[in-house]
Design an enzyme around this catalytic site. Sequence first.
Site, PDB file in Angstrom:
ATOM      1  N   PRO A 136     -24.241   7.425   8.727  1.00 26.61           N
ATOM      2  CA  PRO A 136     -24.823   6.479   9.691  1.00 26.61           C
ATOM      3  C   PRO A 136     -23.752   5.963  10.653  1.00 26.61           C
ATOM      4  CG  PRO A 136     -25.256   5.791   7.403  1.00 26.61           C
ATOM      5  CD  PRO A 136     -24.359   6.973   7.332  1.00 26.61           C
ATOM      6  N   LYS A 160     -10.602  -3.609   9.972  1.00 24.93           N
ATOM      7  CA  LYS A 160      -9.265  -3.267  10.511  1.00 24.93           C
ATOM      8  C   LYS A 160      -9.065  -3.989  11.851  1.00 24.93           C
ATOM      9  CE  LYS A 160      -6.562  -0.817   9.127  1.00 24.93           C
ATOM     10  NZ  LYS A 160      -5.427  -1.079   8.184  1.00 24.93           N
ATOM     11  N   THR A 170      -9.921   2.220   2.788  1.00 27.17           N
ATOM     12  CA  THR A 170      -9.799   3.086   3.964  1.00 27.17           C
ATOM     13  C   THR A 170     -10.944   4.075   4.186  1.00 27.17           C
ATOM     14  OG1 THR A 170      -8.566   4.743   2.700  1.00 27.17           O
ATOM     15  CG2 THR A 170      -7.279   3.036   3.827  1.00 27.17           C
ATOM     16  N   ASN A 184      -5.135  11.119  10.133  1.00 27.42           N
ATOM     17  CA  ASN A 184      -3.978  11.722   9.471  1.00 27.42           C
ATOM     18  C   ASN A 184      -4.404  12.812   8.491  1.00 27.42           C
ATOM     19  OD1 ASN A 184      -1.070   9.785   9.043  1.00 27.42           O
ATOM     20  ND2 ASN A 184      -2.638   9.278  10.557  1.00 27.42           N
ATOM     21  N   GLY A 222       1.294   5.551   3.080  1.00 27.51           N
ATOM     22  CA  GLY A 222       2.360   4.652   2.632  1.00 27.51           C
ATOM     23  C   GLY A 222       3.423   5.389   1.842  1.00 27.51           C
ATOM     24  N   VAL A 239     -20.561  19.603   5.438  1.00 27.54           N
ATOM     25  CA  VAL A 239     -20.172  19.205   6.801  1.00 27.54           C
ATOM     26  C   VAL A 239     -21.228  18.241   7.331  1.00 27.54           C
ATOM     27  CG1 VAL A 239     -19.807  20.060   9.151  1.00 27.54           C
ATOM     28  CG2 VAL A 239     -19.014  21.417   7.198  1.00 27.54           C
ATOM     29  N   ASN A 249     -14.692  19.002  13.710  1.00 25.86           N
ATOM     30  CA  ASN A 249     -14.665  19.092  12.241  1.00 25.86           C
ATOM     31  C   ASN A 249     -15.027  20.497  11.750  1.00 25.86           C
ATOM     32  OD1 ASN A 249     -13.941  16.447  12.118  1.00 25.86           O
ATOM     33  ND2 ASN A 249     -15.950  15.681  11.485  1.00 25.86           N
ATOM     34  N   TYR A 295     -15.515  -0.575   7.781  1.00 24.75           N
ATOM     35  CA  TYR A 295     -14.077  -0.246   7.701  1.00 24.75           C
ATOM     36  C   TYR A 295     -13.370  -0.618   8.999  1.00 24.75           C
ATOM     37  CZ  TYR A 295      -9.846   2.568   8.239  1.00 24.75           C
ATOM     38  OH  TYR A 295      -8.556   2.969   8.522  1.00 24.75           O
ATOM     39  N   GLY A 308       0.825  -1.212   0.000  1.00 21.98           N
ATOM     40  CA  GLY A 308       0.000   0.000   0.000  1.00 21.98           C
ATOM     41  C   GLY A 308       0.857   1.258   0.000  1.00 21.98           C
ATOM     42  N   GLY A 309       2.076   1.138  -0.509  1.00 23.43           N
ATOM     43  CA  GLY A 309       3.019   2.276  -0.498  1.00 23.43           C
ATOM     44  C   GLY A 309       2.706   3.357  -1.519  1.00 23.43           C
ATOM     45  N   THR A 342      -5.625   1.701  13.052  1.00 21.59           N
ATOM     46  CA  THR A 342      -6.323   2.981  13.237  1.00 21.59           C
ATOM     47  C   THR A 342      -6.966   3.093  14.628  1.00 21.59           C
ATOM     48  OG1 THR A 342      -8.362   4.121  12.541  1.00 21.59           O
ATOM     49  CG2 THR A 342      -8.216   1.814  11.977  1.00 21.59           C
ATOM     50  N   ASP A 343      -7.160   4.318  15.079  1.00 20.55           N
ATOM     51  CA  ASP A 343      -7.864   4.550  16.354  1.00 20.55           C
ATOM     52  C   ASP A 343      -9.319   4.095  16.273  1.00 20.55           C
ATOM     53  OD1 ASP A 343      -8.770   6.594  14.665  1.00 20.55           O
ATOM     54  OD2 ASP A 343      -8.277   8.237  16.030  1.00 20.55           O
ATOM     55  N   GLU A 344      -9.831   3.932  15.041  1.00 21.28           N
ATOM     56  CA  GLU A 344     -11.243   3.579  14.889  1.00 21.28           C
ATOM     57  C   GLU A 344     -11.555   2.183  15.419  1.00 21.28           C
ATOM     58  OE1 GLU A 344     -13.295   4.827  11.388  1.00 21.28           O
ATOM     59  OE2 GLU A 344     -11.736   6.273  10.871  1.00 21.28           O
TER      60      GLU A 344
HETATM   61  N1  LIG Z   1      -5.917   8.112   6.722  1.00 17.23           N
HETATM   62  C1  LIG Z   1      -5.973   8.044   8.048  1.00 17.23           C
HETATM   63  O1  LIG Z   1      -6.387   8.999   8.712  1.00 17.23           O
HETATM   64  C2  LIG Z   1      -5.504   6.789   8.768  1.00 17.23           C
HETATM   65  C3  LIG Z   1      -5.375   6.851  10.161  1.00 17.23           C
HETATM   66  C4  LIG Z   1      -4.915   5.710  10.830  1.00 17.23           C
HETATM   67  C5  LIG Z   1      -4.606   4.567  10.126  1.00 17.23           C
HETATM   68  N2  LIG Z   1      -4.763   4.533   8.779  1.00 17.23           N
HETATM   69  C6  LIG Z   1      -4.383   3.291   8.077  1.00 17.23           C
HETATM   70  O2  LIG Z   1      -3.220   3.583   7.327  1.00 17.23           O
HETATM   71  C7  LIG Z   1      -3.201   2.789   6.128  1.00 17.23           C
HETATM   72  C8  LIG Z   1      -3.029   3.688   4.924  1.00 17.23           C
HETATM   73  O3  LIG Z   1      -4.122   4.618   4.882  1.00 17.23           O
HETATM   74  P1  LIG Z   1      -4.174   5.769   3.772  1.00 17.23           P
HETATM   75  O4  LIG Z   1      -4.981   6.864   4.345  1.00 17.23           O
HETATM   76  O5  LIG Z   1      -2.815   6.031   3.247  1.00 17.23           O
HETATM   77  O6  LIG Z   1      -5.041   5.028   2.671  1.00 17.23           O
HETATM   78  P2  LIG Z   1      -5.160   5.245   1.105  1.00 17.23           P
HETATM   79  O7  LIG Z   1      -6.558   4.850   0.781  1.00 17.23           O
HETATM   80  O8  LIG Z   1      -4.649   6.579   0.690  1.00 17.23           O
HETATM   81  O9  LIG Z   1      -4.142   4.172   0.503  1.00 17.23           O
HETATM   82  C9  LIG Z   1      -4.364   2.804   0.517  1.00 17.23           C
HETATM   83  C10 LIG Z   1      -3.358   2.165  -0.422  1.00 17.23           C
HETATM   84  O10 LIG Z   1      -3.552   0.744  -0.403  1.00 17.23           O
HETATM   85  C11 LIG Z   1      -3.616   0.287  -1.742  1.00 17.23           C
HETATM   86  N3  LIG Z   1      -4.453  -0.917  -1.760  1.00 17.23           N
HETATM   87  C12 LIG Z   1      -5.795  -0.993  -1.528  1.00 17.23           C
HETATM   88  N4  LIG Z   1      -6.198  -2.265  -1.641  1.00 17.23           N
HETATM   89  C13 LIG Z   1      -5.093  -2.996  -1.932  1.00 17.23           C
HETATM   90  C14 LIG Z   1      -4.862  -4.385  -2.131  1.00 17.23           C
HETATM   91  N5  LIG Z   1      -5.873  -5.271  -2.082  1.00 17.23           N
HETATM   92  N6  LIG Z   1      -3.604  -4.802  -2.406  1.00 17.23           N
HETATM   93  C15 LIG Z   1      -2.577  -3.904  -2.476  1.00 17.23           C
HETATM   94  N7  LIG Z   1      -2.746  -2.588  -2.305  1.00 17.23           N
HETATM   95  C16 LIG Z   1      -3.983  -2.146  -2.016  1.00 17.23           C
HETATM   96  C17 LIG Z   1      -4.222   1.423  -2.537  1.00 17.23           C
HETATM   97  O11 LIG Z   1      -3.965   1.311  -3.920  1.00 17.23           O
HETATM   98  C18 LIG Z   1      -3.533   2.611  -1.887  1.00 17.23           C
HETATM   99  O12 LIG Z   1      -2.277   2.838  -2.471  1.00 17.23           O
HETATM  100  C19 LIG Z   1      -4.501   1.994   6.134  1.00 17.23           C
HETATM  101  O13 LIG Z   1      -4.240   0.703   6.607  1.00 17.23           O
HETATM  102  C20 LIG Z   1      -5.405   2.753   7.099  1.00 17.23           C
HETATM  103  O14 LIG Z   1      -6.326   1.879   7.723  1.00 17.23           O
HETATM  104  C21 LIG Z   1      -5.202   5.622   8.084  1.00 17.23           C
END
Ligand SMILES: NC(=O)c1ccc[n+]([C@@H]2O[C@H](COP(=O)([O-])OP(=O)(O)OC[C@H]3O[C@@H](n4cnc5c(N)ncnc54)[C@H](O)[C@@H]3O)[C@@H](O)[C@H]2O)c1
Length: 330
Positions: free
Chosen positions: A267, A147, A80, A173, A13, A199, A242, A143, A7-8, A119-121
């Site tokens: 919801p 997680k 996500t 984030n 990532g 909102v 928010n 979601y 997921g980089g 995640t905190d969720e």
């Molecule tokens: N955004 C936030 O506020 C937040 C907070 C806490 C934790 N997180 C966690 O951090 C991680 C990254 O979140 P983000 O906001 O960067 O998400 P994002 O939606 O921007 O990125 C997700 C990435 O995962 C890839 N992906 C999705 N399904 C895939 C699969 N089946 N195989 C390979 N790659 C796949 C996507 O192409 C994308 O590059 C997640 O695990 C999320 O739960 C996010």
Amino acid sequence: MRLLVCGGAGFIGSTFVRLRLREYGDEITVLDKLTYAGRRENLHDVLEEIRFVHGAIENPAAVADAIEGCDAVVNFAAETHVDRSISGPDAFIVTNMQGTHVLLEAARERGLRYAQVSTDEVYGSIESGSFTEESPLCPSSPYSATKTGADLLVSSYFHTYGMETVICRGSNNYGPYQYPEKLIPLMILNAVAGDRLPVYGDGRNVRNWLYTEDFGRGISAALVSGTPGEAYNCGGPDECENLHVVERIIELTGADPALIEFVTDRPGHDRRYSLSSEKLRALGWEPRVRFDEGLERTVGWYKDNDWWWEPIRAGDYREYYERHYGRALR
Ligand SMILES: NC(=O)c1ccc[n+]([C@@H]2O[C@H](COP(=O)([O-])OP(=O)(O)OC[C@H]3O[C@@H](n4cnc5c(N)ncnc54)[C@H](O)[C@@H]3O)[C@@H](O)[C@H]2O)c1
């Protein structure tokens, strides 16, 4: 380290990849399915320095190819967006749970260290005070439930197989490269374009905002120094309603406050999230960016990088937005 970053190509990532290349000199392979949220553009400045494998974490063959030669796995890959999990949970089950299982198996077979980004969720909503890592898990959306399921599976691989696993749970984030369906980039881009600012509910939901580089550093601390089998909370330094976030974006962009539009609440919308990060702080981590400064930087980045977001706002996102909010973007 030789890291497999799953997921980089997503928001957090890609920030983590940049951080680990620049500050730690890692060798990095990115495995990413490139869903709507994953884009090569997020890695535009580092693509030459990494190995990129286009594939899904739920596909064992793609994982076997990508993991070759790595010492550790960090899993960001996930579906996500809470709203999308409500309208279509299937992809969340496949990626967040089945995909995590495939990665765990691949790491276990090879004896690799494994860090799960969470995640905190997973803790649900809290009226006052903050969740610690010992708080019960009480997710409320598809979601957060998927997680949570993934976190429990990761812990089971430590307990059952003695695998070196850590979990790092971040709060909300924000920062550059975040897909504009999420609150802060949505509001920045709508404010810049003169679109309405939708909102949810009364706007009084509280989030604990974490600048994405700070989360990247928190995940690094857990990955490198965390005790196997443990989870680490990584909360931002500031809480904010928010509505206040939106008002601040209006100030920073010079948009018209009359653009604010209260829309039907999501919801099961969690009221407040809050994390205690003492355990991660004991590993030497602390957040460096306060919300006011981080938000200003983020607004500046979106203003300066229309090459990044214009194709998104001109593409499938328009259709998603219209379906979801019942009005077209400008
Ligand atoms: N955004 C936030 O506020 C937040 C907070 C806490 C934790 N997180 C966690 O951090 C991680 C990254 O979140 P983000 O906001 O960067 O998400 P994002 O939606 O921007 O990125 C997700 C990435 O995962 C890839 N992906 C999705 N399904 C895939 C699969 N089946 N195989 C390979 N790659 C796949 C996507 O192409 C994308 O590059 C997640 O695990 C999320 O739960 C996010």
